[in-house]
Design a protein around this motif. Structure first.
Motif, PDB file in Angstrom:
ATOM      1  N   UNK A  76       0.823  -1.205   0.000  1.00 44.20           N
ATOM      2  CA  UNK A  76       0.000   0.000   0.000  1.00 44.20           C
ATOM      3  C   UNK A  76       0.856   1.254   0.000  1.00 44.20           C
ATOM      4  N   UNK A  77       2.096   1.147   0.450  1.00 46.96           N
ATOM      5  CA  UNK A  77       2.983   2.313   0.472  1.00 46.96           C
ATOM      6  C   UNK A  77       3.375   2.762  -0.929  1.00 46.96           C
ATOM      7  N   UNK A  78       3.285   1.883  -1.932  1.00 50.54           N
ATOM      8  CA  UNK A  78       3.590   2.312  -3.290  1.00 50.54           C
ATOM      9  C   UNK A  78       2.536   3.310  -3.763  1.00 50.54           C
ATOM     10  N   UNK A  79       2.971   4.364  -4.455  1.00 48.07           N
ATOM     11  CA  UNK A  79       2.038   5.338  -5.016  1.00 48.07           C
ATOM     12  C   UNK A  79       1.057   4.600  -5.920  1.00 48.07           C
ATOM     13  N   UNK A  80      -0.216   4.850  -5.742  1.00 47.80           N
ATOM     14  CA  UNK A  80      -1.259   4.048  -6.396  1.00 47.80           C
ATOM     15  C   UNK A  80      -1.083   3.997  -7.919  1.00 47.80           C
ATOM     16  N   UNK A 105       4.989  -7.464 -11.180  1.00 48.77           N
ATOM     17  CA  UNK A 105       6.263  -6.839 -10.856  1.00 48.77           C
ATOM     18  C   UNK A 105       6.098  -5.969  -9.621  1.00 48.77           C
ATOM     19  N   UNK A 106       7.193  -5.360  -9.212  1.00 47.71           N
ATOM     20  CA  UNK A 106       7.166  -4.331  -8.166  1.00 47.71           C
ATOM     21  C   UNK A 106       7.793  -3.067  -8.739  1.00 47.71           C
ATOM     22  N   UNK A 107       7.238  -1.896  -8.400  1.00 48.29           N
ATOM     23  CA  UNK A 107       7.801  -0.651  -8.922  1.00 48.29           C
ATOM     24  C   UNK A 107       9.200  -0.402  -8.343  1.00 48.29           C
ATOM     25  N   UNK A 108      10.167  -0.165  -9.207  1.00 47.19           N
ATOM     26  CA  UNK A 108      11.553   0.063  -8.793  1.00 47.19           C
ATOM     27  C   UNK A 108      11.859   1.558  -8.750  1.00 47.19           C
ATOM     28  N   UNK A 109      11.950   2.181  -9.904  1.00 46.17           N
ATOM     29  CA  UNK A 109      12.051   3.642  -9.947  1.00 46.17           C
ATOM     30  C   UNK A 109      11.018   4.156 -10.937  1.00 46.17           C
ATOM     31  N   UNK A 110      10.445   5.293 -10.635  1.00 48.82           N
ATOM     32  CA  UNK A 110       9.412   5.846 -11.492  1.00 48.82           C
ATOM     33  C   UNK A 110       9.939   7.109 -12.165  1.00 48.82           C
ATOM     34  N   UNK A 111       9.091   7.746 -12.961  1.00 49.55           N
ATOM     35  CA  UNK A 111       9.458   8.931 -13.724  1.00 49.55           C
ATOM     36  C   UNK A 111       8.182   9.701 -14.023  1.00 49.55           C
ATOM     37  N   UNK A 112       8.321  10.996 -14.259  1.00 47.28           N
ATOM     38  CA  UNK A 112       7.149  11.791 -14.599  1.00 47.28           C
ATOM     39  C   UNK A 112       7.630  13.112 -15.196  1.00 47.28           C
ATOM     40  N   UNK A 147      13.178   9.060  -9.387  1.00 47.87           N
ATOM     41  CA  UNK A 147      11.963   9.304  -8.618  1.00 47.87           C
ATOM     42  C   UNK A 147      11.600   8.002  -7.904  1.00 47.87           C
ATOM     43  N   UNK A 148      11.415   8.087  -6.600  1.00 49.01           N
ATOM     44  CA  UNK A 148      11.072   6.908  -5.803  1.00 49.01           C
ATOM     45  C   UNK A 148       9.620   6.512  -6.054  1.00 49.01           C
ATOM     46  N   UNK A 149       9.305   5.248  -5.803  1.00 53.11           N
ATOM     47  CA  UNK A 149       7.969   4.724  -6.088  1.00 53.11           C
ATOM     48  C   UNK A 149       7.062   4.688  -4.860  1.00 53.11           C
ATOM     49  N   UNK A 150       7.601   4.978  -3.695  1.00 53.58           N
ATOM     50  CA  UNK A 150       6.830   4.875  -2.452  1.00 53.58           C
ATOM     51  C   UNK A 150       6.347   6.241  -1.966  1.00 53.58           C
ATOM     52  N   UNK A 151       5.113   6.263  -1.460  1.00 53.69           N
ATOM     53  CA  UNK A 151       4.574   7.504  -0.915  1.00 53.69           C
ATOM     54  C   UNK A 151       5.386   7.976   0.281  1.00 53.69           C
ATOM     55  N   UNK A 152       5.886   7.031   1.091  1.00 55.73           N
ATOM     56  CA  UNK A 152       6.638   7.410   2.290  1.00 55.73           C
ATOM     57  C   UNK A 152       7.936   8.131   1.958  1.00 55.73           C
ATOM     58  N   UNK A 153       8.446   7.965   0.740  1.00 56.21           N
ATOM     59  CA  UNK A 153       9.683   8.645   0.338  1.00 56.21           C
ATOM     60  C   UNK A 153       9.500  10.152   0.253  1.00 56.21           C
ATOM     61  N   UNK A 154       8.252  10.588   0.138  1.00 57.79           N
ATOM     62  CA  UNK A 154       7.971  12.007  -0.061  1.00 57.79           C
ATOM     63  C   UNK A 154       7.416  12.676   1.193  1.00 57.79           C
ATOM     64  N   UNK A 155       7.505  11.994   2.332  1.00 56.25           N
ATOM     65  CA  UNK A 155       7.068  12.562   3.599  1.00 56.25           C
ATOM     66  C   UNK A 155       8.219  13.310   4.260  1.00 56.25           C
TER      67      UNK A 155
END
Length: 491
Positions: A155-159, A173-180, A378-386
């Protein structure tokens, strides 16, 4: 294929009548077409867990390699759990072709593949990667997957980011690194044009605001080297697909549903093409924008040939090596931003599937995601941006420190010689907040097992239209509509 680890065979089949040809004392033997892969442990699990990935674009000292080495340190007493990273050469299209060929033929022994998010449906549909088990241990389908239960870790992964791992209701899979997509801008060049603070980008900026600012700047580039209002990636490659989908999405044009069925029409495509051509019309982008990729557009921006730039998050750290801290800033891209990034999947015939999944869980853990964010991904977890993210693994953080970035002298706050001139803590915190917010609102490119054919079609058609100037978009949309109907049907 350069860099492939050819030790060990992909399948050991007594029924292979003709045997295998040897090359350099190493062979890759495949069984009869259609033979189901052996269960985990059905063949000897020799050698390291092999991870195949594209090149690290951050120039950060290879954070992916450093994370693999950290895993190896933590499993130093278990030779069977050691991992090896194999970096594939070439661009995204070349890497996709190499991986498809390797996994389909068995010519390379990979246990984990780092896949572009757009490839997940294709590799899943072809049976080349295994679904993640639904067991509540952090390797289940996760939130938004459509089936199974999500662990707290999932659930910590950005939806929206986690949704890129899903195909037909299952996570592969599991999200490793994202981009935007983000908007970078030059406050120093804006100041020279006496632009007021309220003209600078805000969270509510629109493309009309950007066009107005370009007009205020008085730029009208006619020759290479002239100052342009903005620049982006319009070369005939995946960057053009991304820019096109961002324009389409900004005016509500969707090409497919969640299962890859075509849902658009000629009228919608015309609306999307009109939006794209508004963005890149003469006088707004450099004359050479149609041949510009990530490197060229970043160089134009850093060298003062463009005031605004559409680019990925890794550019924020890269600009610290190219510019003074007060010469650049970053904010949301007007309109919609498209997701990019990579996901880690276990290959369908890996004899080390359990260990491979454990490695993936480590590489996508909170601490590992913090390392990726620190390195420029860019990290894939919401907690990375807290405000209180998990710290990066200490030895990885030390390895990623730029050459010459010795500990700061007491009271000076000055990095050692050779370190990038990065922006201060307040600016970086603002950037992290912006990045996290944009990721939560980003859109995906079409989800389809025919993505390779789709993107090649779109790139070639749109690039041809760009070369024609301002074409008849109604006629172009009608022909594109016919072609897209075929490509999304697999014809």
């Amino acid at each position: 294929m350069t860099g492939w680890d050819r030790r060990g065979s992909r399948r050991a089949r007594a029924a292979v009548a003709l045997g295998c040809l040897l090359a350099l004392a190493s062979a890759a033997c495949t069984g009869p077409e259609g033979t189901p892969p052996p269960a985990d442990g059905g063949r000897a699990a020799e050698g390291p867990i092999v991870v195949a990935s594209g090149l690290d674009v951050t120039g950060s000292g290879s954070v992916r390699q450093q994370l693999v080495e950290e895993w190896n340190r933590q499993h130093a007493g278990s030779p069977a759990k050691q991992a090896k990273l194999v970096e594939l050469p070439g661009g995204a299209d070349q890497q996709r072709s190499q991986l498809l060929g390797a996994l389909q033929s068995g010519s390379a022994r990979y246990d984990v593949v780092n896949l572009d998010i757009t490839w997940i449906p294709e590799f899943a549909e072809a049976g080349l990667i295994s679904p993640m088990p639904v067991d509540g241990t952090g390797t289940g389908t996760g939130t938004g997957s459509g089936s199974g239960s999500a662990s707290e870790d999932d659930i910590d992964f950005i939806r929206e980011v986690h949704a890129t791992t899903v195909w037909k209701g299952r996570s592969y899979a599991r999200p490793f690194n994202t981009d935007v997509g983000l908007l970078y801008y030059r406050p120093d060049l804006m100041a020279k044009a006496d632009m007021k603070a309220d003209k600078q980008p805000t969270a509510k900026w629109t493309w009309d605001h950007l066009y107005s600012s370009v007009k205020t700047l008085g730029v009208n580039p006619a020759r290479p080297g002239d100052l342009a209002g903005w620049t982006t990636q319009l070369k005939d490659y995946e960057g053009l697909t991304v820019n096109t989908i961002e324009a389409f999405a900004s005016v509500g044009v969707e090409l497919t549903d969640g299962e890859g069925h075509y849902v658009s029409d000629a009228g919608e495509l015309k609306k999307g093409l009109d939006e794209l051509f508004d963005r890149v019309e003469d006088g707004r982008v450099p004359p050479g924008a149609s041949t510009s990729d990530e490197t060229a557009s970043l160089t134009d921006f850093a060298e003062g040939r463009a005031v605004f730039l559409r680019h990925w998050p890794y550019a924020y750290k890269a600009l610290g090596h190219l510019m003074e801290p007060d010469e650049y800033s970053v904010n949301r891209l007007p309109g919609k931003s498209v997701l990019g990034g990579q996901n880690l999947a276990v290959t369908a015939d890996s004899p080390r599937a359990a260990d491979a999944r454990a490695l993936i869980t480590f590489l996508t853990s909170e601490k590992s995601e913090s390392c990726l964010l620190d390195a420029g991904f860019a990290a894939t977890r919401a907690s990375s941006y807290t405000s209180t993210p998990a710290p990066c693994w200490p030895r990885v953080a030390a390895a990623l420190r730029p050459a010459g970035d010795s500990p700061k002298a007491a009271g000076t706050g000055a990095p050692g010689e050779g370190a990038p001139k990065e922006q201060g803590a307040a600016a970086r915190e603002a950037y992290i907040r912006t990045l996290g917010a944009v990721l939560g609102e980003a859109v995906q490119r079409p989800r389809t097992p025919y993505y390779g054919a789709f993107t090649q079609l779109l790139q070639s058609r749109v690039h041809g239209l760009l070369a024609a100037g301002r074409p008849d978009t109604a006629e172009a949309a009608a022909t594109l509509d016919d072609a897209l109907r075929d490509v999304f049907a697999g014809r």
